[in-house]
Design an enzyme around this catalytic site. Sequence first.
Site, PDB file in Angstrom:
ATOM      1  N   ASP A  94       0.864  -1.173   0.000  1.00  0.00           N
ATOM      2  CA  ASP A  94       0.000   0.000   0.000  1.00  0.00           C
ATOM      3  C   ASP A  94       0.906   1.231   0.000  1.00  0.00           C
ATOM      4  O   ASP A  94       2.118   1.118   0.229  1.00  0.00           O
ATOM      5  CB  ASP A  94      -0.903  -0.031   1.240  1.00  0.00           C
ATOM      6  CG  ASP A  94      -1.962   1.066   1.228  1.00  0.00           C
ATOM      7  OD1 ASP A  94      -2.265   1.600   0.138  1.00  0.00           O
ATOM      8  OD2 ASP A  94      -2.476   1.394   2.306  1.00  0.00           O
ATOM      9  N   ASP A 109      -0.256   5.160   0.966  1.00  0.00           N
ATOM     10  CA  ASP A 109      -0.571   6.071   2.069  1.00  0.00           C
ATOM     11  C   ASP A 109      -0.654   5.314   3.384  1.00  0.00           C
ATOM     12  O   ASP A 109      -1.387   4.325   3.507  1.00  0.00           O
ATOM     13  CB  ASP A 109      -1.902   6.782   1.821  1.00  0.00           C
ATOM     14  CG  ASP A 109      -1.839   7.744   0.643  1.00  0.00           C
ATOM     15  OD1 ASP A 109      -0.726   8.140   0.278  1.00  0.00           O
ATOM     16  OD2 ASP A 109      -2.900   8.088   0.091  1.00  0.00           O
TER      17      ASP A 109
END
Length: 231
Positions: free
Chosen positions: A14, A16
């Site tokens: 991922d 953020d």
Amino acid sequence: MTDRDLEGWTLVFDLDGTLVDSAPDIHASVNATLREARLRTLPLDRVRSFIGGGVEMLWAQIAAELGIDPAERSRLLAAFMSRYHHATQLTRLFDGVADALSVLAGRGHPLGICTNKPAIATRAVLDHFDLTRLFGAVISGDSLAVKKPDPAPLLAAIEALGGDPQQINPLNPVDLVIDHSVMIDEFGTPRAFQRNVELEYERNMERYTFLKWGQKAFNNFRVVPPGTGIC
């Protein structure tokens, strides 16, 4: 986990909240948009709590928080995107991320990104930190018709890297038992147990819909629902 444990693995991250802290830039773009519309601004921690489901979900939660007319949301979202697409000034890499990614890439691991962040904003962040060169696949929030937590973006990233999508399944069987969440609203009647389970589903239908989806989407994952487990 040792180097031997990771041997031959395809690794998808991922963005953020995992590799970078972009909340300050998102917060600044949100509040600039709200100020322009003469609306109340929000503190960083509140905006941070809305991040993760994509920009549409972000603004749905902001609209609910501020009582914004749904008809205004699309205009505010467009104004936000004009700022957010290239917002990198306040974003920072978490400590050790650049070195860890370089080491993993140097050892031959195919690396990918799977994020709900829009593609333009994703590329802006990766370019800003000179990370684009390390990733063989980048699946963003607008790359497919669906976003996380649907598994399709993660599957697409793994397949694009030449990996085995079965890697996303739990290595060991997992049983999630959630009976303890049932509250006692009714008691002392023959129908009390059934009624309490019904109320639990009514209160948390979104949660149980998500868990039911997870049970179908992954191998080695079972959900023990209210009324059948440890009560």
